[in-house]
Design an enzyme around this catalytic site. Sequence first.
Site, PDB file in Angstrom:
ATOM      1  N   HIS A  11      -2.695  -1.196  -3.319  1.00 54.13           N
ATOM      2  CA  HIS A  11      -3.838  -0.303  -3.154  1.00 54.13           C
ATOM      3  C   HIS A  11      -3.645   0.908  -4.074  1.00 54.13           C
ATOM      4  O   HIS A  11      -2.716   1.698  -3.868  1.00 54.13           O
ATOM      5  CB  HIS A  11      -3.950   0.165  -1.703  1.00 54.13           C
ATOM      6  CG  HIS A  11      -4.199  -0.942  -0.731  1.00 54.13           C
ATOM      7  ND1 HIS A  11      -3.951  -0.814   0.631  1.00 54.13           N
ATOM      8  CD2 HIS A  11      -4.677  -2.205  -0.902  1.00 54.13           C
ATOM      9  CE1 HIS A  11      -4.274  -1.941   1.235  1.00 54.13           C
ATOM     10  NE2 HIS A  11      -4.708  -2.801   0.326  1.00 54.13           N
ATOM     11  N   ASP A  51      -4.152  -4.681   6.052  1.00 50.55           N
ATOM     12  CA  ASP A  51      -4.602  -5.559   4.990  1.00 50.55           C
ATOM     13  C   ASP A  51      -3.471  -6.503   4.590  1.00 50.55           C
ATOM     14  O   ASP A  51      -2.334  -6.082   4.407  1.00 50.55           O
ATOM     15  CB  ASP A  51      -5.036  -4.733   3.769  1.00 50.55           C
ATOM     16  CG  ASP A  51      -5.597  -5.594   2.655  1.00 50.55           C
ATOM     17  OD1 ASP A  51      -6.185  -6.650   2.953  1.00 50.55           O
ATOM     18  OD2 ASP A  51      -5.457  -5.200   1.475  1.00 50.55           O
ATOM     19  N   SER A  73       0.856  -1.191   0.000  1.00 47.21           N
ATOM     20  CA  SER A  73       0.000   0.000   0.000  1.00 47.21           C
ATOM     21  C   SER A  73       0.891   1.239   0.000  1.00 47.21           C
ATOM     22  O   SER A  73       1.673   1.421  -0.924  1.00 47.21           O
ATOM     23  CB  SER A  73      -0.953  -0.018   1.196  1.00 47.21           C
ATOM     24  OG  SER A  73      -1.845   1.072   1.151  1.00 47.21           O
ATOM     25  N   THR A  74       0.827   2.070   1.028  1.00 43.88           N
ATOM     26  CA  THR A  74       1.588   3.310   1.068  1.00 43.88           C
ATOM     27  C   THR A  74       3.082   3.049   0.890  1.00 43.88           C
ATOM     28  O   THR A  74       3.678   2.288   1.640  1.00 43.88           O
ATOM     29  CB  THR A  74       1.356   4.027   2.408  1.00 43.88           C
ATOM     30  OG1 THR A  74      -0.040   4.120   2.648  1.00 43.88           O
ATOM     31  CG2 THR A  74       1.974   5.416   2.390  1.00 43.88           C
ATOM     32  N   MET A  79       0.062   1.212   4.789  1.00 43.10           N
ATOM     33  CA  MET A  79      -0.722   1.668   5.923  1.00 43.10           C
ATOM     34  C   MET A  79      -1.809   0.648   6.247  1.00 43.10           C
ATOM     35  O   MET A  79      -2.411   0.067   5.346  1.00 43.10           O
ATOM     36  CB  MET A  79      -1.362   3.018   5.587  1.00 43.10           C
ATOM     37  CG  MET A  79      -2.247   3.607   6.674  1.00 43.10           C
ATOM     38  SD  MET A  79      -2.786   5.291   6.257  1.00 43.10           S
ATOM     39  CE  MET A  79      -3.817   4.997   4.828  1.00 43.10           C
TER      40      MET A  79
END
Length: 366
Positions: A202, A298, A176-177, A295
Amino acid sequence: MQKVRVLIVDDSALVRKVLTTMLESDPGIEVVGTAADPLIARDKIKLLNPDVLTLDVEMPRMDGLTFLDNLMRLRPMPVVMVSTLTERGADVTLRALELGAVDFFTKPPADLANTFMDHAPEICAKVRLAAGAKPRERAAVSKLDVAPRLSADAVLPLAQTPGTRGGTRIIAIGASTGGTEAIRVVLEAMPPTAPPIVITQHIPAAFSGPFAARMDSCSAMRVMEARDGQPIQAGHAYIAPGSQHLLVMWDGAKHVCRLHDGPPVNRHKPAVDVLFRSMVASVGAATIGVLLTGMGDDGARGLGELKEIGAPTLVQDEASSVVWGMPGAAWKAGAANEMLPLDAIAARLLALAHTPVSAAASRVGT
């Protein structure tokens, strides 16, 4: 608790006003100032010393990328980009992440004043997390409604009998991030004969195609946005389209990509837990599961499900992560066999790819 101090940089007075209202609806955030262009922002950074900068990608006098490049060389700080859902917006935002921006969020294409506020919880969370991230040099709302948090069960039940079909290693990566750059580092180190890789990052729908094309240009592997029913082959990497879950399924003769339009899982679509859950059912212990910077949490549960059936599992370490949320949650839950710095992950994946499945499974828990 000390508030996160934010400077908003955007040439639109409306965006500055809406962002200020949105961010200050969070009691943990204080907007200390706004700037209509990078030259004004440069002076206000010196004067106000903010913790986080939100930065528009297209502005007068100096474009956002040039300003970001200078900022990361001279005064590195956490930056969250404000992007548009266009092909150009995607390309510029991905370039900004390469230059060191921590994260991004997108402006709705219409009815900005009303629809932008719908994303307040997500945007406030990104800004709070950015304040704690490690910046890298080049290398009115009264209540925030939160949607229910669904698990992977909402898309795919956990298989009672793990899959072992095909016998070929498949690498599954979640991020993600900070993940767009972490994925680039891994793919750049992969040879053209590497095992197939499936990736859930993401990312918005408008960004996943340009992201896949960008990865294809820097990797010896063939990298593409996954298509429904597409056969999974060695030397190829498949990236989940934004707004669709990516699953790996066995179609009777080979593994294929399947796209699923189910609900968001862990408030994400695509979701890493869904990809990992599908790997349990179709690939089993032949999977190599990896969680990179991101972040939230997940993928942590799904990585644990892979470890339980004997698949080797890895997470990126805290020092090399932009945000040690997802890999940290998995590590703390005991879902990973190994924790490695980002620049060591590709080599380890290739080594594990040559490990017999049965041997890898027998060592789990030892």
